[in-house]
Design a protein around this motif. Structure first.
Motif, mmCIF file in Angstrom:
data_model
loop_
_atom_site.group_PDB
_atom_site.id
_atom_site.type_symbol
_atom_site.label_atom_id
_atom_site.label_comp_id
_atom_site.label_asym_id
_atom_site.label_seq_id
_atom_site.Cartn_x
_atom_site.Cartn_y
_atom_site.Cartn_z
ATOM 1 N N GLY A 1 0.598 -1.269 0.040
ATOM 2 C CA GLY A 1 0.044 -0.177 -0.042
ATOM 3 C C GLY A 1 0.789 0.898 -0.005
ATOM 4 N N GLU A 2 0.394 2.620 1.178
ATOM 5 C CA GLU A 2 1.938 3.461 0.806
ATOM 6 C C GLU A 2 2.420 3.389 2.167
ATOM 7 N N TRP A 3 3.942 2.689 1.249
ATOM 8 C CA TRP A 3 4.799 3.023 1.724
ATOM 9 C C TRP A 3 5.845 3.737 1.916
ATOM 10 N N TRP A 4 4.832 5.119 1.968
ATOM 11 C CA TRP A 4 6.192 6.398 3.039
ATOM 12 C C TRP A 4 5.575 6.597 3.187
ATOM 13 N N SER A 5 6.606 7.751 3.719
ATOM 14 C CA SER A 5 6.275 8.627 5.287
ATOM 15 C C SER A 5 6.921 10.238 5.127
ATOM 16 N N ILE A 6 6.324 10.434 3.487
ATOM 17 C CA ILE A 6 7.078 11.740 3.783
ATOM 18 C C ILE A 6 5.834 13.092 4.190
ATOM 19 N N PRO A 7 5.353 13.779 4.401
ATOM 20 C CA PRO A 7 3.916 14.836 4.811
ATOM 21 C C PRO A 7 3.042 14.858 3.437
ATOM 22 N N SER A 8 3.771 14.989 2.456
ATOM 23 C CA SER A 8 2.131 15.102 1.343
ATOM 24 C C SER A 8 2.998 15.483 0.154
ATOM 25 N N HIS A 9 2.500 14.394 -0.449
ATOM 26 C CA HIS A 9 2.668 14.756 -1.776
ATOM 27 C C HIS A 9 2.785 15.921 -2.783
ATOM 28 N N ARG A 10 1.260 16.543 -2.490
ATOM 29 C CA ARG A 10 0.579 17.490 -2.743
ATOM 30 C C ARG A 10 1.507 19.002 -2.229
ATOM 31 N N LEU A 11 2.353 18.337 -1.367
ATOM 32 C CA LEU A 11 3.144 19.621 -0.881
ATOM 33 C C LEU A 11 4.315 20.441 -1.463
ATOM 34 N N PRO A 12 4.610 22.390 -1.473
ATOM 35 C CA PRO A 12 5.904 22.084 -2.313
ATOM 36 C C PRO A 12 6.921 21.781 -2.003
ATOM 37 N N LYS B 1 7.554 -0.510 21.590
ATOM 38 C CA LYS B 1 6.700 -1.004 21.141
ATOM 39 C C LYS B 1 6.440 -0.009 19.725
ATOM 40 N N PHE B 2 6.934 0.475 19.221
ATOM 41 C CA PHE B 2 7.042 1.291 17.673
ATOM 42 C C PHE B 2 8.281 1.910 17.230
ATOM 43 N N SER B 3 8.606 1.433 16.342
ATOM 44 C CA SER B 3 9.558 1.847 15.101
ATOM 45 C C SER B 3 9.194 2.291 13.970
ATOM 46 N N SER B 4 9.912 3.116 13.723
ATOM 47 C CA SER B 4 10.162 4.565 11.927
ATOM 48 C C SER B 4 10.696 3.732 10.893
ATOM 49 N N VAL B 5 10.333 4.490 9.973
ATOM 50 C CA VAL B 5 10.995 4.808 8.586
ATOM 51 C C VAL B 5 11.056 5.454 7.650
ATOM 52 N N ILE B 6 11.857 5.653 7.938
ATOM 53 C CA ILE B 6 12.077 7.517 6.480
ATOM 54 C C ILE B 6 11.985 6.995 5.029
ATOM 55 N N ALA B 7 11.265 6.814 4.444
ATOM 56 C CA ALA B 7 10.786 6.568 3.105
ATOM 57 C C ALA B 7 10.609 7.357 1.893
ATOM 58 N N GLY B 8 10.406 6.987 0.985
ATOM 59 C CA GLY B 8 9.869 8.227 -0.318
ATOM 60 C C GLY B 8 10.753 9.664 -0.079
ATOM 61 N N TRP B 9 11.561 10.253 0.739
ATOM 62 C CA TRP B 9 11.604 10.950 0.495
ATOM 63 C C TRP B 9 13.212 10.965 -0.263
ATOM 64 N N ASP C 1 11.961 6.112 -6.548
ATOM 65 C CA ASP C 1 10.734 5.927 -7.558
ATOM 66 C C ASP C 1 9.812 5.753 -8.886
ATOM 67 N N GLY C 2 11.160 6.963 -9.045
ATOM 68 C CA GLY C 2 10.814 7.818 -10.120
ATOM 69 C C GLY C 2 9.932 7.272 -11.749
ATOM 70 N N PHE C 3 9.185 8.011 -12.643
ATOM 71 C CA PHE C 3 8.818 7.359 -13.269
ATOM 72 C C PHE C 3 9.405 7.763 -14.644
ATOM 73 N N GLY C 4 10.592 7.827 -15.009
ATOM 74 C CA GLY C 4 11.319 8.210 -16.495
ATOM 75 C C GLY C 4 10.814 9.112 -16.917
ATOM 76 N N TRP C 5 11.365 10.662 -16.332
ATOM 77 C CA TRP C 5 10.320 11.918 -17.247
ATOM 78 C C TRP C 5 11.933 11.751 -18.219
ATOM 79 N N GLU C 6 10.851 12.196 -19.050
ATOM 80 C CA GLU C 6 11.927 12.878 -19.941
ATOM 81 C C GLU C 6 12.392 14.718 -20.330
ATOM 82 N N GLN C 7 11.373 16.186 -19.699
ATOM 83 C CA GLN C 7 11.395 17.221 -19.685
ATOM 84 C C GLN C 7 11.195 17.433 -17.989
ATOM 85 N N ALA C 8 11.730 18.838 -17.659
ATOM 86 C CA ALA C 8 10.998 19.552 -16.600
ATOM 87 C C ALA C 8 11.436 20.950 -16.721
ATOM 88 N N SER C 9 10.883 21.278 -16.016
ATOM 89 C CA SER C 9 11.159 22.820 -15.734
ATOM 90 C C SER C 9 11.663 22.550 -14.227
#
Length: 375
Positions: free
Chosen positions: A202-213, A325-333, A232-240
């Motif tokens: 499912g949602e494996w990342w731990s970033i704040p939100s993909h929608r944030l700047p 009890k708890f642990s965490s993972v930095i993922a998707g950064w 986990d990029g998507f093979g982009w070919e152009q960027a601004s």
């Protein structure tokens, strides 16, 4: 945290060391067509994949004749590899390749598994000392450089909704993010209770939100880090790419060590056991309860959160113990990435257009579009 410690303590750091060592071998042995260091780990990693039952195959190679390479043998070959002088291009290439191989929704790949073996620690540490001594990666441990922050907008948005422009309602985005996390946790707790561990993703990342700047700094050659270092990029070919104006008074939360992240989870923790346990069990081997930071709560005290490149190399994908009890993972950064909780960012115009040549290959490289001759 010292740079060589950061490079040795995490899977992304060790992979960077390995990539630099392989690049050293390629530089010195390319005329002979033999690459014993690369081949040793390649075959050892392949055997790891086979033992796990992964669907892999070697085109044109008889598996019965494939050599069995032990970790001590790999260490011996690595010890005998002459390391070339460090330059910015080699460092960038090694970092990019390490980021490209990150995968936190399944077990570490064979190479990462091999490089974590104790038998290779001393040999890899030699490479870490070599890189640390050059001084070119000193900034990797530094706090965010507010004078050089760039936003990268690719030619297509990622599957999670893409990057939000500065000036958006960051508080509203975080409220929606938290509501979604809580709803997902409740749903998965009800629906996945009897599901076999590791059988669901499912949602494996731990970033704040993909929608944030979000922004990154630049490499020595002035290429934004966020162009090529994307998990986990998507093979982009152009960027601004646009330079972002940031007020010097902004409050930035620095994630520089494991304690920084752990403290954040203790003070502003959000339980995500139900919808993270399957993926994070796969990548860490731990079956237990999990938390991530409550970024809505964090945003009450900070305008941004920054993960330094050094912290990324040391911590990304690692199991960080919060308490009994708890642990965490930095993922998707991404390395050196800063997520912004403020709506006061401003973009400089015009944007600079970049093009990725040889996209989706090991030779992929970003160049300013203006540098490409028109046909």
């Amino acid at each position: 945290m010292e740079l060589n410690q950061a490079l040795m303590s995490g899977r992304r750091g060790r992979r960077l060391l390995w990539e630099f060592a392989v690049a050293s071998e390629e530089t010195q042995l390319e005329t002979f067509g033999e690459h014993p260091l690369h081949d040793a780990v390649f075959f050892a990693a392949y055997r790891v994949a086979i033992e796990r039952g992964e669907s892999v195959g070697l085109l044109g190679i008889d598996e019965s004749s494939m050599p069995e390479i032990s970790a001590p043998e790999i260490a011996r070959i690595l010890d005998g590899t002459s390391l070339v002088s460090v330059n910015a291009a080699l460092l960038q290439r090694a970092l990019v390749r390490s980021v490209d191989s990150a995968r936190y929704w399944q077990a570490p790949d064979g190479e990462d598994t091999i490089l974590a073996l104790p038998a290779l620690a001393e040999s890899l540490e030699r490479v870490a000392r070599h890189l640390a001594a050059c001084g070119l990666a000193t900034r990797w441990l530094a706090s965010v450089d507010l004078r050089n922050q760039f936003q990268v907008e690719f030619d297509q948005h990622d599957l999670q909704g893409g990057t939000q422009s500065p000036g958006a309602d960051s508080h509203g985005i975080l409220q929606e993010w938290k509501a979604c996390v809580l709803a997902t946790e409740a749903r998965d707790a009800a629906e996945l209770l009897g599901t076999p561990l590791g059988s669901f993703s499912g949602e494996w990342w731990s970033i704040p939100s993909h929608r944030l700047p979000s922004t990154t700094g630049v490499f020595p050659g002035h290429q934004p880090v966020g162009l090529s270092c994307v998990e986990d990029g998507f093979g982009w070919e152009q960027a601004s790419v646009r330079l972002v104006s940031v007020l010097p008074s902004v409050r930035v939360l620095e994630i520089s060590t494991a304690d920084d992240w752990i403290r954040l989870c203790r003070e502003h923790g959000l339980e995500v056991t139900a919808h993270k346990r399957h993926d994070w069990y796969q990548t860490t081997g731990r079956d237990g309860a999990w938390k991530i930071p409550d970024w809505l709560a964090v945003a009450r005290n900070y305008d941004a959160v920054h993960l330094s490149i050094g912290a990324y190399l040391a911590l990304a994908g690692e199991c960080l113990e919060i308490d009994e009890k708890f642990s965490s993972v930095i993922a998707g950064w991404d390395p050196g990435q800063t997520f912004w909780f403020t709506d006061s960012l401003r973009l400089y115009e015009p944007a600079q257009e970049w093009t990725c040549l040889e996209a989706n290959s090991e030779d992929a490289r970003w160049v300013p579009s203006s540098d490409i001759p028109s046909s």
